[in-house]
Design a protein around this motif. Sequence first.
Motif, mmCIF file in Angstrom:
data_model
loop_
_atom_site.group_PDB
_atom_site.id
_atom_site.type_symbol
_atom_site.label_atom_id
_atom_site.label_comp_id
_atom_site.label_asym_id
_atom_site.label_seq_id
_atom_site.Cartn_x
_atom_site.Cartn_y
_atom_site.Cartn_z
ATOM 1 N N ASP B 177 0.776 -1.106 -0.055
ATOM 2 C CA ASP B 177 -0.145 -0.065 0.100
ATOM 3 C C ASP B 177 0.627 1.351 -0.023
ATOM 4 O O ASP B 177 0.733 2.362 0.604
ATOM 5 C CB ASP B 177 -1.012 -0.105 1.214
ATOM 6 C CG ASP B 177 -2.054 -0.872 0.929
ATOM 7 O OD1 ASP B 177 -3.074 -0.399 -0.035
ATOM 8 O OD2 ASP B 177 -2.179 -1.844 1.681
ATOM 9 N N ASP B 204 0.384 4.198 3.062
ATOM 10 C CA ASP B 204 -0.807 4.956 3.163
ATOM 11 C C ASP B 204 -1.611 4.566 4.501
ATOM 12 O O ASP B 204 -1.567 3.091 4.877
ATOM 13 C CB ASP B 204 -2.013 4.250 2.222
ATOM 14 C CG ASP B 204 -3.430 4.783 2.214
ATOM 15 O OD1 ASP B 204 -3.764 5.687 3.243
ATOM 16 O OD2 ASP B 204 -4.174 4.486 1.390
ATOM 17 N N ALA B 206 -4.228 4.647 6.061
ATOM 18 C CA ALA B 206 -5.630 4.084 5.811
ATOM 19 C C ALA B 206 -5.375 2.477 5.634
ATOM 20 O O ALA B 206 -6.342 1.813 5.971
ATOM 21 C CB ALA B 206 -6.447 4.772 4.919
ATOM 22 N N ALA B 207 -4.256 2.133 5.303
ATOM 23 C CA ALA B 207 -4.232 0.621 5.072
ATOM 24 C C ALA B 207 -3.387 -0.085 6.188
ATOM 25 O O ALA B 207 -3.205 -1.288 6.252
ATOM 26 C CB ALA B 207 -3.476 0.339 3.697
#
Lengths: 290, 376
Positions: B177, B204, B206-207
């Motif tokens: 990611d 990221d 968010a990952a």
Amino acid sequence: MHIDRQTTVLVQGITGKQGRFHTALMRACGTQIRAGVTPGKGGLTVEGVPVFDTVKEALRYAPVHASIVFVPGRATLAAVTEAIEADIGLIVCITENVPVHDTLRMMDMARDRGAVLLGPNSPGLIRPGHFYLGIMPDRCFRPGHVGIVSRSGTLMYEAAVQMQKYSLGQSCCFGLGGDVMTGWGFSDALSWFHADDNTDVILMIGEIGGSDEEQAARWFLEHGRKPVAAYIAGLTAPEETIMGHAGAFVSEGQGSAASKIETLRLAGIAVLDLPTEMGSGISKLFCVPS
Amino acid sequence: MKFIEHDAKVLMADAGIAVPDGIIVDRSFRPGALSAFQDGPVWLKAQVLHHQRLKRGLVKQEEHIGEAEQEIRSWFKREPDLENIRVESHIVYDLSLYCCLRMDRTQKAVVLLLASPGGPDVELCRDGIVRFETGSGIGTLQDKSAQELHRMGIPAEAVLSWNRFLQSYGRFFMQQDAMICEINPLVLSAGSGWIALDAKLTVDDAARFRHPEWERLNSAFMHDRRTSGHAAAFADVDKNGDIACLANGAGLGMATMDLIHRLGGKPACFVDLGGLSDEAEIEKSICSVCSRPHLRVLLVHVLGGIVRCDRVAQGVRSALKHIPARVTVVMRLSGNRADEGKRLLEGAERRPVIVQDFENAVRTAVRLSGKDTHAH
């Protein structure tokens, strides 16, 4: 994409706290929610809406035009994939914190299947008096002839509230979402508003980060016929600082508010200096012969 | 989240990308720790995130292990914040490239940037960089980049091993990611194929849920330490600013900071409440922001849609007890349950200044921040 009172809706992630809450609000606004989906929760009923395990089963029960997605970030790719594969033409993704690699896959799929993807991290869309699919406070909006497209949700409400003072309402409002990458961009919305007979003038509310506003400026240079005003937030934001939205940051000098404003002005878009001028700025545009 | 070089290389090596042999040492470093390198030469590389390591003398080659050990001790003495140094073997190479895969917002795709030769000066000549868009896969990349390498004068046999490298590199980028994975220089060494001499990796956040392997790395620990105490949506604008803003929504927050600036005020920072309406969390955010020494005004700007103004008001009321006397609270509450919110604050011991609209709220905040400054 055609949206009106007859547009029917599926809610993905309907049994969660957010999904449940906004299903009730949307129904109160007249949105025709036909079914909901939460894997493993099929058979339940939420706010009078039947729940299914999969999008396929839900569509066998009731075909829909649009889907709104409230599932958590880790399951968003799977949910949106299901909706796109079922040929739902409009998908509004409310979820925040979706991995960017997943967003990219969703965008590619949506493009290949001709679906409209709003978001992730979108507040939704509203066609006042006709159709409401999202999480924004509907009472800020009035039916009218201004099209609003915004990366930020709250600034979209603020703009609509400012317009009330000038007796201006909205034809349709699209919240693009605050993420690093999103499905629909400003030029998609500009193009939609240009095809919509109900829209006379357009307000773009952008912010720092990325180059979507610049792309819209290029679109406008080539195709623009209706008057457009724009406000860009983030003039005071320092470089490399993420300003609340995952996508709102200036990096290596790219995506600053000053460069966006310059590009929009050169394309003939009326850039508003202050966030408090969104109502008055738009009212002035109505006096300009187009 | 940015990774230190050592962590990036550990992950890359796991994914089949060749990196020089190396170890990481910290302040508990003892003589003899470098025995694996026999007698050098070795590279010493400070594991810090800023990009000026070379200029600051924090990347250095040493001919002998004894000298390397001395240098490590002197770095730790000189740089009080330095935690780790990577020691790695010296690689002899024939040619080098600048190579970077990144998530590109404009193209809405992963792009590959290549330049020849690689090295610290490459970023100065952006014209020499060749970009490729790849869509969301990297499959189309091989042929196009091989052609480009050929044009750059890279020998044909190197292009063969390039394809193998690119496969691992692309897979690594997707699986991790990654937002940016920059290798500069990427070198070709006789008999060993392509080797990543340096690595800058940004992933990221968010990952994070699907990468338990990140949690074992020092980078994750350092990232959490850097961001702790702040809500995810906290943004610093100016350390010397005196007006802080608490808004529900990033766009509204940014617009408020901009207007403060336009009207002559000095914005300090903003907290995006988002859809948050937990009173305790709001109270905590307010207390954290108000502890900044220069702060004179806290502007609470809420356009209640989904957020209930009365909940925010309750959070502000609880926080008022802990806000230093030098800070004045100015509030604009509008929308969902705004009247209830205002009523709640009327009964408070320290009453915030309540203002009706956007412009007046900011004007009031700027005026109050100025008045206070003159008084001191």
